[in-house]
Design an enzyme around this catalytic site. Structure first.
Site, short mmCIF file in Angstrom:
data_model
loop_
_atom_site.label_atom_id
_atom_site.label_comp_id
_atom_site.label_asym_id
_atom_site.label_seq_id
_atom_site.Cartn_x
_atom_site.Cartn_y
_atom_site.Cartn_z
N LYS A 61 1.15 3.34 -2.95
CA LYS A 61 0.76 5.34 -2.89
C LYS A 61 2.02 6.08 -3.08
CE LYS A 61 -2.91 6.51 -2.39
NZ LYS A 61 -3.60 7.06 -2.68
N TYR A 114 0.97 -1.14 0.14
CA TYR A 114 0.10 0.17 -0.07
C TYR A 114 0.74 1.25 -0.07
CZ TYR A 114 -3.24 3.56 1.66
OH TYR A 114 -4.30 4.42 2.17
#
Length: 310
Positions: free
Chosen positions: A142, A138
């Site tokens: 990102k 994640y």
């Protein structure tokens, strides 16, 4: 007309609700029609998927601005990369092709955790060069997604601003998801221990307010960190338990500790941040726009009053 991706998600639904309440025309990108019941009456629904660039261009037709909130949280590496990086690249391309005036890209503090030059741990800095010390899918995807947006701004193709969000909790039209799950678990005694590391926390409703401020006055090609207060995981969970009238409290583990298997959702983020020594926040640019979020005492009390009714 404002277009919102991730419109039926935890934060996205709060953004849609605020824009609608403020009288803006809103078009929500909906991948799963079964989740669209969370959207207010009067919000336009459009079927599109971040994997389909042409559908995104059609969805943006006639839109002044796009709020890009769709993201994969907790997904394995390939899936996270496809949605967070590939999906963002297709959104950026669609913004350019559709002639959208401004893109508000929602990023995360996890994408810019860099070593703190003034002390131990990391700092979330609006002016950081980019990249992150975190290594989970994640966080890394990102960070890559943010780079896609900022590179596009640098190339002169689009007008985009970044809204960088810390750990989000509190009331949302979508219900008690995200860190609310961890708060609820603590209140029922399901969190035996948590890593004692300091991170940022912010109410979903305040994030929505911050998104609109960033849209209206944010500086092109810049980050704007939306943070209510920095506090440790044990402090937040115990404060919530008190607010909720729960007798349970959590045991604080030193940074660098691991949690046992079966820990509740989002408890593992204390491990992730504990490995880097937690972080502090520099959010002057967002504050200069008038962003005035609530602190954890007020926010957790509000959440405790709302949670049982959801």
């Amino acid at each position: 007309m404002f277009l919102v991706t991730g419109a039926t998600g935890f934060v996205g639904s709060a953004v849609v609700a605020l824009l609608h309440d403020r009288g803006h025309a809103v078009r929500a990108v909906v991948r799963d029609p079964a989740r669209a019941d969370v959207l207010p009456d009067g919000v336009e629904r459009v079927a599109a998927d971040l994997a389909d660039g042409e559908a995104l261009v059609r969805a943006m037709d006639g839109c002044e601005s796009v709020f890009h909130l769709a993201a994969a949280v907790g997904a394995p590496g390939p899936e996270a990369h496809e949605l967070n990086v590939g999906g963002t690249a297709r959104v950026v391309d669609a913004v350019r092709r559709a002639g959208v005036r401004r893109l508000v890209h929602t990023s995360t503090s996890a994408a810019i955790c860099v070593p703190d030059p003034d002390g131990p741990g990391c700092v979330i800095d609006e002016d950081a060069a980019g990249g992150t010390e975190l290594t989970d899918p994640y966080s890394t995807t990102k960070a890559e997604a943010e780079a896609v947006v900022l590179d596009a701004v640098g190339a002169g193709g689009i007008d985009a601003v970044v809204a960088t969000v810390v750990n989000v909790y509190g009331p949302s039209p979508r219900g008690p998801l995200s860190y609310n799950q961890l708060l609820a678990a603590a209140a029922r005694g399901a969190v035996g221990a948590i890593v004692d590391t300091r991170v940022g926390w912010v109410l979903a409703e305040d994030v929505a307010e911050g998104q609109l401020l960033v849209h209206d006055g944010g500086e092109t090609g810049r980050r704007h960190v939306l943070c209510g207060e920095v506090a440790s995981f044990p402090e937040v969970l115990d404060t919530y338990c008190v607010a909720a009238g729960s007798p349970h409290r959590v045991r604080a583990l030193p940074e660098g500790s691991e949690l046992p298997e079966g820990a509740p959702p989002f408890a593992d983020r204390s491990v992730v941040y504990g490995r880097i020594g937690g972080y502090r926040v520099r959010d002057d640019r967002a504050r200069a726009l008038g962003f005035a979020p609530r602190g954890i005492a007020e926010g957790l009390a509000l959440t405790a009053r709302w949670m049982p009714a959801t």
